[in-house]
Design a protein around this motif. Sequence first.
Motif, PDB file in Angstrom:
ATOM      1  N   ASN A 187      -5.698   5.226  -1.236  1.00 62.77           N
ATOM      2  CA  ASN A 187      -5.033   4.098  -1.878  1.00 62.77           C
ATOM      3  C   ASN A 187      -5.945   3.457  -2.930  1.00 62.77           C
ATOM      4  OD1 ASN A 187      -2.299   2.688  -1.045  1.00 62.77           O
ATOM      5  ND2 ASN A 187      -3.018   3.815   0.761  1.00 62.77           N
ATOM      6  N   ARG A 244      -8.385  -2.732  -3.110  1.00 58.41           N
ATOM      7  CA  ARG A 244      -7.785  -1.819  -4.088  1.00 58.41           C
ATOM      8  C   ARG A 244      -7.755  -2.460  -5.488  1.00 58.41           C
ATOM      9  NH1 ARG A 244      -1.718   0.484  -3.376  1.00 58.41           N
ATOM     10  NH2 ARG A 244      -1.279  -1.759  -3.473  1.00 58.41           N
ATOM     11  N   TYR A 249      -4.422   5.654   7.926  1.00 59.78           N
ATOM     12  CA  TYR A 249      -3.262   5.354   7.086  1.00 59.78           C
ATOM     13  C   TYR A 249      -2.876   3.884   7.268  1.00 59.78           C
ATOM     14  CZ  TYR A 249      -2.912  10.247   6.021  1.00 59.78           C
ATOM     15  OH  TYR A 249      -3.198  11.496   5.538  1.00 59.78           O
ATOM     16  N   PRO A 250      -2.245   3.288   6.243  1.00 61.68           N
ATOM     17  CA  PRO A 250      -1.926   1.858   6.329  1.00 61.68           C
ATOM     18  C   PRO A 250      -1.239   1.434   7.632  1.00 61.68           C
ATOM     19  CG  PRO A 250      -1.543   2.618   4.108  1.00 61.68           C
ATOM     20  CD  PRO A 250      -1.919   3.839   4.922  1.00 61.68           C
ATOM     21  N   LEU A 287       0.861  -1.197   0.000  1.00 64.27           N
ATOM     22  CA  LEU A 287       0.000   0.000   0.000  1.00 64.27           C
ATOM     23  C   LEU A 287       0.890   1.238   0.000  1.00 64.27           C
ATOM     24  CD1 LEU A 287      -2.587  -1.191   2.678  1.00 64.27           C
ATOM     25  CD2 LEU A 287      -2.907  -1.114   0.188  1.00 64.27           C
ATOM     26  N   PHE A 288       0.343   2.366  -0.458  1.00 59.68           N
ATOM     27  CA  PHE A 288       1.100   3.623  -0.400  1.00 59.68           C
ATOM     28  C   PHE A 288       0.985   4.170   1.020  1.00 59.68           C
ATOM     29  CE2 PHE A 288      -0.419   3.359  -4.839  1.00 59.68           C
ATOM     30  CZ  PHE A 288       0.819   3.255  -5.453  1.00 59.68           C
ATOM     31  N   GLN A 330      -4.579  -4.535   6.443  1.00 61.58           N
ATOM     32  CA  GLN A 330      -3.875  -3.959   5.287  1.00 61.58           C
ATOM     33  C   GLN A 330      -4.012  -4.856   4.061  1.00 61.58           C
ATOM     34  OE1 GLN A 330       0.074  -2.125   5.822  1.00 61.58           O
ATOM     35  NE2 GLN A 330      -0.175  -2.468   7.999  1.00 61.58           N
TER      36      GLN A 330
END
Length: 246
Positions: free
Chosen positions: A103, A155, A139-140, A94-95, A148
């Motif tokens: 994402n 995604r 956030y991840p 993931l970003f 995740q």
Amino acid sequence: MSSQQAMISMENVNKWYGDFHVLKDVNLTIKKGEKVVICGPSGSGKSTTIRCLNHLEKFQQGNIVINGTELIEDVKVVRHIRSQVGMVFQHFNLFPHLTVLDNLVLAPTWVHKKPRKEAIETAMYYLERVKIANQAKKYPNQLSGGQQQRVAIARCLCINPEIMLFDEPTSALDPEMVSEVLDVMIELANEGITMVCVTHEMGFAKKVADRVIFMDQGQIIEENDPETFFEQPESDRLQLFLDQIL
Ligand code: ADP
Ligand code: MG
């Protein structure tokens, strides 16, 4: 079966890393909707095989055809093929600087030019599907590994792929998180998407695979329906491998 009817066709694929012959005459045909599990010892070429399918790795000999399109080194062809192939990695990829939602929205808006509002709706739909919609603003690194990985699966689904490739999706997870990811994958499998999964989760293979493939030293050594594969392995190499992992 002609390669036109196949969703994935690999014909005599050979690949070298420098002098090292990593894939040796790999032949593999996968039908639309088929679920295939690939297993084999570390270093046998499993990741390389599936990474060739969306051109994350180049190959030097043979042919690969994805849903009727021959994979050649052409930016448009590669883009077209990648728009049909989702890939889930061992380490989620993931970003880290983007929220969960961003994402999921990134590729549909940047690559596929979808309006942001529509991309957000699709993203939220898939986050619901993997039971993580309440984490969309995080956030991840604020999520567990299992969460995740479910985000990474969602995604992929946002581009509405024909094919999902999984490269050891649960092997970086703590044991208690494995089943939450496998459950999502089992649901997906039941919906008819074409799936190729490198995994040593043999319970998963028995439950969802139409076919299990054993690779060793860059070759497909054996492939069979799960029952025959596990109960009556033909080669000594597979028998030895099964003895080690089961
Ligand atoms: P697996 O996924 O079955 O563990 P891989 O496909 O990752 O195997 O790797 C197959 C072999 O190719 C291994 O011996 C590995 O060390 C080698 N290899 C993988 N990637 C590279 C690379 N980028 N350069 C050189 N050798 C590599
Ligand atoms: Mg690997």
